[in-house]
Design an enzyme around this catalytic site. Structure first.
Site, PDB file in Angstrom:
ATOM      1  N   GLU A  72     -22.686 -64.935  29.894  1.00 40.13           N
ATOM      2  CA  GLU A  72     -22.131 -64.230  28.727  1.00 40.13           C
ATOM      3  C   GLU A  72     -20.854 -63.469  29.086  1.00 40.13           C
ATOM      4  O   GLU A  72     -20.761 -62.858  30.146  1.00 40.13           O
ATOM      5  CB  GLU A  72     -23.184 -63.242  28.193  1.00 40.13           C
ATOM      6  CG  GLU A  72     -22.692 -62.474  26.975  1.00 40.13           C
ATOM      7  CD  GLU A  72     -23.785 -61.638  26.348  1.00 40.13           C
ATOM      8  OE1 GLU A  72     -24.878 -62.177  26.079  1.00 40.13           O
ATOM      9  OE2 GLU A  72     -23.537 -60.452  26.116  1.00 40.13           O
ATOM     10  N   ARG A  95     -27.515 -58.246  14.385  1.00 35.41           N
ATOM     11  CA  ARG A  95     -27.148 -57.179  13.449  1.00 35.41           C
ATOM     12  C   ARG A  95     -25.919 -56.433  13.965  1.00 35.41           C
ATOM     13  O   ARG A  95     -24.969 -56.207  13.238  1.00 35.41           O
ATOM     14  CB  ARG A  95     -28.312 -56.197  13.282  1.00 35.41           C
ATOM     15  CG  ARG A  95     -27.999 -55.148  12.228  1.00 35.41           C
ATOM     16  CD  ARG A  95     -29.106 -54.169  12.085  1.00 35.41           C
ATOM     17  NE  ARG A  95     -29.190 -53.280  13.229  1.00 35.41           N
ATOM     18  CZ  ARG A  95     -30.086 -52.326  13.377  1.00 35.41           C
ATOM     19  NH1 ARG A  95     -30.997 -52.156  12.452  1.00 35.41           N
ATOM     20  NH2 ARG A  95     -30.088 -51.548  14.441  1.00 35.41           N
TER      21      ARG A  95
HETATM   22  P1  FAD Z   1     -32.271 -56.701  14.211  1.00 35.65           P
HETATM   23  O1  FAD Z   1     -33.200 -57.742  14.681  1.00 35.65           O
HETATM   24  O2  FAD Z   1     -31.796 -56.812  12.819  1.00 35.65           O
HETATM   25  O3  FAD Z   1     -32.975 -55.286  14.340  1.00 35.65           O
HETATM   26  C1  FAD Z   1     -33.113 -54.584  15.547  1.00 35.65           C
HETATM   27  C2  FAD Z   1     -34.418 -53.784  15.530  1.00 35.65           C
HETATM   28  O4  FAD Z   1     -34.487 -53.008  14.347  1.00 35.65           O
HETATM   29  C3  FAD Z   1     -35.664 -54.610  15.526  1.00 35.65           C
HETATM   30  O5  FAD Z   1     -36.022 -55.059  16.820  1.00 35.65           O
HETATM   31  C4  FAD Z   1     -36.652 -53.656  14.925  1.00 35.65           C
HETATM   32  O6  FAD Z   1     -37.080 -52.710  15.862  1.00 35.65           O
HETATM   33  C5  FAD Z   1     -35.835 -52.946  13.912  1.00 35.65           C
HETATM   34  N1  FAD Z   1     -35.952 -53.530  12.561  1.00 35.65           N
HETATM   35  C6  FAD Z   1     -34.988 -54.212  11.916  1.00 35.65           C
HETATM   36  N2  FAD Z   1     -35.430 -54.589  10.708  1.00 35.65           N
HETATM   37  C7  FAD Z   1     -36.693 -54.135  10.596  1.00 35.65           C
HETATM   38  C8  FAD Z   1     -37.658 -54.223   9.598  1.00 35.65           C
HETATM   39  N3  FAD Z   1     -37.428 -54.846   8.438  1.00 35.65           N
HETATM   40  N4  FAD Z   1     -38.857 -53.649   9.842  1.00 35.65           N
HETATM   41  C9  FAD Z   1     -39.104 -53.003  10.988  1.00 35.65           C
HETATM   42  N5  FAD Z   1     -38.202 -52.893  11.987  1.00 35.65           N
HETATM   43  C10 FAD Z   1     -37.025 -53.450  11.789  1.00 35.65           C
HETATM   44  N6  FAD Z   1     -24.033 -56.356  19.748  1.00 35.65           N
HETATM   45  C11 FAD Z   1     -22.750 -56.555  19.330  1.00 35.65           C
HETATM   46  O7  FAD Z   1     -22.195 -55.705  18.655  1.00 35.65           O
HETATM   47  N7  FAD Z   1     -22.095 -57.727  19.619  1.00 35.65           N
HETATM   48  C12 FAD Z   1     -22.660 -58.720  20.351  1.00 35.65           C
HETATM   49  O8  FAD Z   1     -22.051 -59.747  20.601  1.00 35.65           O
HETATM   50  C13 FAD Z   1     -24.003 -58.526  20.815  1.00 35.65           C
HETATM   51  N8  FAD Z   1     -24.623 -59.486  21.519  1.00 35.65           N
HETATM   52  C14 FAD Z   1     -25.917 -59.303  21.925  1.00 35.65           C
HETATM   53  C15 FAD Z   1     -26.557 -60.323  22.615  1.00 35.65           C
HETATM   54  C16 FAD Z   1     -27.878 -60.183  23.021  1.00 35.65           C
HETATM   55  C17 FAD Z   1     -28.549 -61.311  23.783  1.00 35.65           C
HETATM   56  C18 FAD Z   1     -28.580 -58.971  22.745  1.00 35.65           C
HETATM   57  C19 FAD Z   1     -30.003 -58.785  23.195  1.00 35.65           C
HETATM   58  C20 FAD Z   1     -27.958 -57.939  22.042  1.00 35.65           C
HETATM   59  C21 FAD Z   1     -26.622 -58.098  21.618  1.00 35.65           C
HETATM   60  N9  FAD Z   1     -25.953 -57.105  20.897  1.00 35.65           N
HETATM   61  C22 FAD Z   1     -24.672 -57.300  20.471  1.00 35.65           C
HETATM   62  C23 FAD Z   1     -26.627 -55.818  20.602  1.00 35.65           C
HETATM   63  C24 FAD Z   1     -27.348 -55.820  19.248  1.00 35.65           C
HETATM   64  O9  FAD Z   1     -26.415 -55.974  18.213  1.00 35.65           O
HETATM   65  C25 FAD Z   1     -28.099 -54.500  19.125  1.00 35.65           C
HETATM   66  O10 FAD Z   1     -29.197 -54.488  20.006  1.00 35.65           O
HETATM   67  C26 FAD Z   1     -28.533 -54.111  17.717  1.00 35.65           C
HETATM   68  O11 FAD Z   1     -28.964 -52.751  17.736  1.00 35.65           O
HETATM   69  C27 FAD Z   1     -29.710 -54.907  17.186  1.00 35.65           C
HETATM   70  O12 FAD Z   1     -29.355 -56.166  16.899  1.00 35.65           O
HETATM   71  P2  FAD Z   1     -30.476 -57.244  16.494  1.00 35.65           P
HETATM   72  O13 FAD Z   1     -29.744 -58.469  16.166  1.00 35.65           O
HETATM   73  O14 FAD Z   1     -31.587 -57.284  17.472  1.00 35.65           O
HETATM   74  O15 FAD Z   1     -31.023 -56.530  15.131  1.00 35.65           O
END
Ligand code: FAD
Length: 298
Positions: free
Chosen positions: A17, A107
């Protein structure tokens, strides 16, 4: 080029990455890093996205560069926070034009200078010029799926998401999200037992989506501490103590490579479908970890 699910079927996969650099010097360094790491013939590379669209153009450009110039499958990350539905649709359309087959739907977190995120699951701030369209990565994944026949990956948080309302709510959300995805990549961690426990919990919920663990060679104590605190990752004291006792940068790198390679080995023995190495745009440690794990260079 190739779909990540197909690569995983023939796995275990190796992936790296990167982030789009901010200046010409960073771009030059990333080119050198890509040149060195592409020699390991990784199954794919991924390029992060600046939440809110700050790297919209650069992420797309680097994905193209990796595919065209280095002949490696490249996957863009895409975050939905502070984007409108129209903006996301336009970004997806651009990637369709480019022939992209894989995407990581996230997200994202807004930069700290803007208003903080509400507790997870709550409403996010509105995007400029329109309604903030998606509150979660799962909604973004569904939106992409309706528009493109791609392999869609999502983020996984084996140690729990730092803003989760509770461990159970987090697991329920993650399981539901992973069911809608083709694969997941985890936040970096330092203990294989968290990964093992997480995949067992998913298994108990009937989720079969492959979960690729993310690993990062721990070299810089201050940097790892900062990122671990942000992600609620356990940074084991024994690793920190070893790094702090090291005589200099070369010994710290050796320790970081050894720790990451041992962890990678353990994860693969547990049945992980691949390893995703967070490079921070540096080649050497990532390359040494890949070599130690038996992914030779050309
Ligand atoms: P989501 O899955 O939407 O939510 C995160 C958490 O919120 C869930 O695990 C849960 O605890 C809670 N949640 C959400 N919805 C609900 C619901 N309806 N009910 C109950 N709980 C809920 N960030 C960047 O800005 N750019 C990047 O390129 C980037 N790349 C990443 C790559 C990887 C492999 C990882 C692991 C993270 C990356 N991130 C990046 C960070 C990521 O954007 C953050 O961790 C963010 O806070 C959560 O994103 P997510 O997609 O897991 O969110």
């Amino acid at each position: 080029m190739a779909r990540i699910t197909q690569l995983l079927d023939a796995g275990p996969t190796l992936s790296f990455e990167f982030s789009a650099p901010r200046d010409a010097e960073g771009a030059e360094r990333l080119r050198r890093t890509l040149a060195r790491l592409s020699k390991h013939r990784p199954h794919f590379m991924s390029v992060t996205y600046g939440a809110g669209g700050t790297t919209r153009g650069p992420t797309r450009d680097w994905v193209q560069t990796i595919r065209d110039h280095f002949q490696v499958e490249a996957m863009p990350h895409l975050t939905c926070v502070a984007h409108t539905r129209d903006e996301i649709a336009a970004i997806i359309a651009d990637y369709r034009t480019d022939g992209v087959d894989n995407i990581l739907a996230l997200r994202g977190d807004l930069p700290q200078s803007t208003s903080p995120l509400p507790p997870s699951g709550g409403e996010l701030p509105q995007a400029e010029g329109g309604l903030h369209a998606f509150d979660t990565a799962a909604e973004l994944a569904d939106f992409i799926r309706e528009r493109a026949d791609w392999d869609i990956g999502v983020a996984a948080h084996p140690e729990g998401h730092p803003m989760a309302a509770s461990v159970e709510a987090d697991l329920t959300h993650q399981a539901a999200k992973l069911r809608r995805a083709d694969f997941a990549i985890t936040q970096f961690g330092f203990r294989a037992e968290y990964y093992e426990q997480f995949v067992n919990q998913l298994d108990a919920r009937g989720v079969e989506t492959p979960v690729i663990p993310g690993i990062m060679p721990p070299i810089n104590v201050a940097g790892i501490e900062r990122m671990s605190a942000l992600n609620a990752t356990d940074f084991p004291t024994e690793i920190r103590d070893r790094l702090e006792a090291a005589s200099g940068a070369a010994e710290r790198r050796e320790i970081g490579v050894e720790v990451a390679a041992n962890l990678g080995r353990e994860l693969l023995e547990l049945g992980a479908p691949g390893l995703h190495i967070y490079t921070m745009n540096f080649a050497r440690a990532a390359s040494e970890v890949a070599s130690a794990l038996g992914w030779p260079t050309d």
